[in-house]
Design an enzyme around this catalytic site. Structure first.
Site, mmCIF file in Angstrom:
data_model
loop_
_atom_site.group_PDB
_atom_site.id
_atom_site.type_symbol
_atom_site.label_atom_id
_atom_site.label_comp_id
_atom_site.label_asym_id
_atom_site.label_seq_id
_atom_site.Cartn_x
_atom_site.Cartn_y
_atom_site.Cartn_z
ATOM 1 C CE LYS A 20 -3.893 1.959 2.708
ATOM 2 N NZ LYS A 20 -4.766 1.797 3.881
ATOM 3 C CB SER A 48 -8.269 3.705 3.072
ATOM 4 O OG SER A 48 -7.363 3.068 3.966
ATOM 5 C CB SER A 64 -8.459 0.717 5.850
ATOM 6 O OG SER A 64 -9.137 1.924 5.693
HETATM 7 N N1 GLN Z 1 -13.176 4.234 6.710
HETATM 8 C C1 GLN Z 1 -12.512 4.599 7.920
HETATM 9 C C2 GLN Z 1 -12.035 6.029 7.834
HETATM 10 O O1 GLN Z 1 -12.288 6.632 6.865
HETATM 11 C C3 GLN Z 1 -11.369 3.679 8.191
HETATM 12 C C4 GLN Z 1 -10.169 3.961 7.378
HETATM 13 C C5 GLN Z 1 -9.003 3.120 7.738
HETATM 14 O O2 GLN Z 1 -9.153 2.082 8.379
HETATM 15 N N2 GLN Z 1 -7.836 3.606 7.363
HETATM 16 O O3 GLN Z 1 -11.433 6.547 8.708
#
Ligand code: GLN
Length: 487
Positions: A80, A155, A179
């Site tokens: 990532k 994400s 995410s």
């Molecule tokens: N969707 C969540 C957020 O926007 C989690 C994102 C993540 O785990 N990086 O914060």
């Protein structure tokens, strides 16, 4: 597709070790597949063929000389875009870091390289890992390999889509509030969010430091077990790293479904009917095999999303202050005053969701509001942790759908951030409590889209998650065939 990539990770690993395929053949197959499908999936932000093939050739030489670095030598893994690799751009899918080349390796990267893994940087993500759909990347929108009109989740959507489309057998992502699990669920693969502190965050660009963890994606459970074994374990460079050795595959507990106590949740009308059906299918089969199902009262968890978004945004407003055009991040030139330089660099460099969160976090940390918001959220976080403790005095594991819906259409929720935040209803509380959880495939909906099941365990009980997941894959109707033809 290059035929070999149809195989799950475990088979590729034994083919590498038996000499049936070489690291170069495997890396080339991944490159060919990426070229074949990534024009439409858009999982990768870059592909350095030369560097990949050089690394694979070195791996082959080691094997030829009878000196492989490990049983994983030559295995491809996608990374990532928020995990630092030396001399490689690490942009967090943000314009502000578009040209940032990391001078060092993250600890997880060091550990992968020591074992001979072949790195495939960089997979697309929501900017600074803020989002649930990978639509917040400054560069491109990643598509779900099952349906290109839909999002892959976020994400870490790039990593999940790369594995689901068989471009690579394995990938790393990061999980702050879901995410890894949520995109794993929407893309029909396995994704583990480890116990907080078991995987070093050194070299992971921080979003919300008390919640962030790096973790693996794989088409099969074995890939999660192996990657977690390699990346976990104490690291002096991360002060939140817990003093425990790396996970050992021998800690995967053989699970007897008979008598196991499973915490379950009540389905409500907010959950898509196909998701409910898949969940009930799993529960029925578990019951038939002698598992004891215990319905848990999750009413206190209705606050998990507000608590999470107060804490995550507060921490991100502090963590992202370093991107000011001076210390880090691209600088807007020709500004007259220092203050203007900061403001203009940040105004140009950050996208709308990141700005929204910096504003929210700065507000809840400001004098006069700190106690009402941040202080209260921290207290409520303790209550969530205690609630889990009380659950785990009654059950061994907790099962929930990973997400209340399957993959939604690109653009469907971008105008309404609250709707987007709701995709994390069952994932955020796990991060608030620091627990380990995995998303495993649970079936397909009537549109042909994957459904995922989240399994949560007490801290440091990843072995239980893996053992139980192995048993689950023997049940009927859970396995998902990944798409060969994309689009
Ligand atoms: N969707 C969540 C957020 O926007 C989690 C994102 C993540 O785990 N990086 O914060």
């Amino acid at each position: 597709m290059k035929e070999i990539l149809k195989n799950p990770y475990a088979e590729l690993k034994s083919s590498l070790n038996s000499g049936k395929i070489s690291a170069t053949e495997l890396a080339q197959a991944c490159i060919d597949r990426i070229k074949e499908v990534d024009g439409s999936v858009k999982a990768f932000l870059s592909l350095d063929e030369k560097r990949i093939l050089n690394a694979a050739a070195e791996s082959d030489q080691r094997r030829k000389a009878g000196k492989p670095l490990s049983e994983f030598d030559g295995m491809p893994v996608a990374i990532k875009d928020n995990i630092c690799i030396q001399d490689t751009i690490t942009s967090c899918s943000s314009k502000i870091l578009e040209n940032y080349k990391s001078p060092f390796n993250a600890t997880v990267v060091e550990r992968l390289l020591k074992k001979g893994f072949i790195l495939f940087p960089r997979t697309n993500m929501d900017e600074f890992a803020m989002g649930s759909s990978t639509e917040n990347s400054a560069f491109q929108v990643t598509r779900n390999p099952f349906d290109l009109e839909r999002i892959p989740g976020g994400s870490s959507g790039g990593s999940a889509a790369a594995v689901a489309a068989s471009m690579v057998p394995l990938a790393l992502g990061s999980d702050t509030g879901g995410s890894i699990r949520q995109p794993a669920s929407l893309c029909g693969i396995y994704g583990l969010k480890p116990t907080y502190g078991t995987v070093s965050r050194y070299g992971l660009v921080a979003y919300a430091s008390s919640l962030d963890q790096i973790g693996p994606f794989s088409k099969d459970i074995q890939g999660c077990i192996d990657l977690y074994s390699v990346i976990s374990g104490k690291d002096e460079n991360d002060s939140t790293s817990v003093n425990r050795p790396s996970f050992s595959a021998t800690a995967v507990s053989a699970t007897d479904l008979k008598g196991i106590k499973i915490g379950i949740i009540k389905m409500t009308s907010e959950i898509e009917p196909d998701v409910t059906k898949a969940y009930e299918n799993v529960l029925n089969q578990l019951k038939e095999r002698g598992a004891i199902l215990v319905e848990l009262d999750f009413s206190k968890f209705s606050l998990a999303i507000p608590i999470y978004y107060i804490i995550a945004t507060a921490e991100c407003s502090s963590n992202l202050s370093r991107f000011d055009g001076i210390r880090y991040g691209s600088r807007k030139d020709n500004t007259g005053k220092l203050e203007d330089l900061y403001v203009e660099s940040r105004t140009e460099g950050f996208g709308p969701e990141v700005k929204r969160r910096i504003l929210l976090g700065t507000f809840s940390l400001s004098a006069g509001y700190y106690d009402a918001y941040y202080g209260t959220a921290q207290k409520a976080r303790v209550l969530i942790r205690k609630e889990y403790e009380s659950f785990f005095s009654k059950v061994d594991l907790i099962l929930q759908p990973t997400s209340p819906t399957t993959a939604f259409k690109v653009g469907e929720k971008t105008k309404d951030p609250i709707q987007m935040y709701k995709a994390d209803i069952w994932t955020t509380s796990v991060n608030l409590a620091g627990l380990p959880a995995i998303s495993v495939p649970m079936g397909i909906d009537t549109k042909g889209l994957p459904i995922g099941l989240q399994i949560t365990a007490p801290s440091f009980e990843e072995g239980k998650l893996f053992g139980f997941s192995q048993e689950l894959s023997k049940l009927e109707g859970l396995n998902i065939l990944l798409p060969e033809k994309i689009g």
